[in-house]
Design a protein around this motif. Structure first.
Motif, PDB file in Angstrom:
ATOM      1  N   PRO A  11       0.821  -1.209   0.000  1.00  0.00           N
ATOM      2  CA  PRO A  11       0.000   0.000   0.000  1.00  0.00           C
ATOM      3  C   PRO A  11       0.857   1.262   0.000  1.00  0.00           C
ATOM      4  O   PRO A  11       1.974   1.280   0.524  1.00  0.00           O
ATOM      5  CB  PRO A  11      -0.804  -0.120   1.302  1.00  0.00           C
ATOM      6  N   GLU A  12       0.329   2.335  -0.559  1.00  0.00           N
ATOM      7  CA  GLU A  12       1.058   3.592  -0.678  1.00  0.00           C
ATOM      8  C   GLU A  12       1.368   4.221   0.679  1.00  0.00           C
ATOM      9  O   GLU A  12       2.288   5.033   0.798  1.00  0.00           O
ATOM     10  CB  GLU A  12       0.261   4.584  -1.526  1.00  0.00           C
ATOM     11  N   GLY A  13       0.605   3.854   1.710  1.00  0.00           N
ATOM     12  CA  GLY A  13       0.792   4.473   3.021  1.00  0.00           C
ATOM     13  C   GLY A  13       1.949   3.930   3.828  1.00  0.00           C
ATOM     14  O   GLY A  13       2.225   4.422   4.927  1.00  0.00           O
ATOM     15  N   ILE A  14       2.661   2.924   3.331  1.00  0.00           N
ATOM     16  CA  ILE A  14       3.788   2.369   4.075  1.00  0.00           C
ATOM     17  C   ILE A  14       4.931   3.377   4.098  1.00  0.00           C
ATOM     18  O   ILE A  14       5.376   3.859   3.062  1.00  0.00           O
ATOM     19  CB  ILE A  14       4.275   1.048   3.444  1.00  0.00           C
ATOM     20  N   HIS A  15       5.421   3.709   5.301  1.00  0.00           N
ATOM     21  CA  HIS A  15       6.507   4.672   5.458  1.00  0.00           C
ATOM     22  C   HIS A  15       7.858   3.986   5.625  1.00  0.00           C
ATOM     23  O   HIS A  15       8.887   4.554   5.269  1.00  0.00           O
ATOM     24  CB  HIS A  15       6.247   5.572   6.668  1.00  0.00           C
ATOM     25  N   THR A  16       7.843   2.779   6.203  1.00  0.00           N
ATOM     26  CA  THR A  16       9.108   2.124   6.517  1.00  0.00           C
ATOM     27  C   THR A  16       9.060   0.642   6.168  1.00  0.00           C
ATOM     28  O   THR A  16       8.114  -0.058   6.536  1.00  0.00           O
ATOM     29  CB  THR A  16       9.434   2.246   8.024  1.00  0.00           C
ATOM     30  N   ILE A  17      10.089   0.186   5.457  1.00  0.00           N
ATOM     31  CA  ILE A  17      10.320  -1.241   5.263  1.00  0.00           C
ATOM     32  C   ILE A  17      11.721  -1.515   5.781  1.00  0.00           C
ATOM     33  O   ILE A  17      12.703  -0.970   5.262  1.00  0.00           O
ATOM     34  CB  ILE A  17      10.200  -1.655   3.776  1.00  0.00           C
ATOM     35  N   GLY A  18      11.803  -2.330   6.824  1.00  0.00           N
ATOM     36  CA  GLY A  18      13.078  -2.547   7.519  1.00  0.00           C
ATOM     37  C   GLY A  18      14.084  -3.355   6.717  1.00  0.00           C
ATOM     38  O   GLY A  18      13.762  -3.968   5.697  1.00  0.00           O
ATOM     39  N   ASN A  19      15.313  -3.372   7.234  1.00  0.00           N
ATOM     40  CA  ASN A  19      16.375  -4.139   6.606  1.00  0.00           C
ATOM     41  C   ASN A  19      16.032  -5.627   6.560  1.00  0.00           C
ATOM     42  O   ASN A  19      15.548  -6.193   7.533  1.00  0.00           O
ATOM     43  CB  ASN A  19      17.679  -3.947   7.392  1.00  0.00           C
TER      44      ASN A  19
END
Length: 227
Positions: free
Chosen positions: A214-222
């Motif tokens: 989704p466009e609202g995701i701000h962070t995707i971790g390592n």
């Protein structure tokens, strides 16, 4: 002619009495009474069960019996139930013996929809249930934290092929541990409300082939999808 009519009446009666119920929707407003709302014949044949209202551990154990001893292997939908009179909130984060259905053996089901009302779900709570599709989360349960865990002492087998995360879930910390069961996961359906996916959240899910972001995701971790 009289004998023919008698035979026809008996045949109709047999067909009506022997009709098998495969799908049931049960509203249970009194915890502990779920078994009394499903007659014995339907208990033997029900394949898809939706329960609403209020249930307790006795009702959950009864549902476990429907899965392990009878025909409940289609869709178990507990989305709109509230579980009362249990100690789920006190379940330790590692180890423990309290499980949702008190199963003594592994069961398989096509789809399992967890209650939206549960605020916290320990991986040990779901022990011995293998669902191809799992519906998880909501407004009350807005963080996914270690749904799957496997170790030498206590194993949960809940890892689905399709993980459906409901609207209201905001944060994914981690899905499971790197022990092999997570390789079953093929599809993740994320809600529009999800904001972040943590470090190594879905690491080693080697058969994962579809994830909507989704466009609202701000962070995707390592290493969130490493391996």
């Amino acid at each position: 002619m009289k004998h023919f009519l008698t035979f026809l009446l008996l045949l109709c009666s047999y067909m009506l009495c022997g009709a098998q119920v495969a799908t049931l929707v049960v509203d249970n407003q009194t915890p502990g009474w779920l078994s009394s709302k499903i007659n014995y014949g339907d208990q033997l044949t029900v394949n898809n069960l939706t329960v609403t209202g209020y249930i307790n551990q006795n009702d959950l154990t009864f549902i476990g019996d429907l899965m392990s001893k009878h025909s409940l292997s289609g869709h178990l939908d507990l989305s709109d139930v509230e579980i009362v009179d249990t100690k789920f909130a006190d379940l330790p984060t590692s180890g423990g013996t309290l499980t949702m259905f008190q199963l003594s053996q592994k069961v398989s089901i096509n789809r399992f929809s967890l209650p939206k009302s549960l605020a916290k779900i320990s991986p040990y709570l779901l022990a011995k249930v293998q669902a191809d599709t799992l519906d998880y989360g909501g407004e009350n349960c807005n963080v996914l934290t270690k749904l799957l865990i496997t170790n030498r002492y206590y194993s949960t087998t809940i890892c689905p092929k399709v993980l459906v995360l409901r609207e209201g879930l905001k944060k994914i910390e981690t899905f499971g541990t790197d022990e092999g069961n997570e390789k079953r996961l093929e599809t993740i359906i994320l809600p529009q409300t999800v904001d972040s996916i943590g470090n190594k959240a879905f690491v080693s899910c080697s058969n994962l082939s579809h994830v909507n972001l989704p466009e609202g995701i701000h962070t995707i971790g390592n290493y969130a999808f490493a391996g």
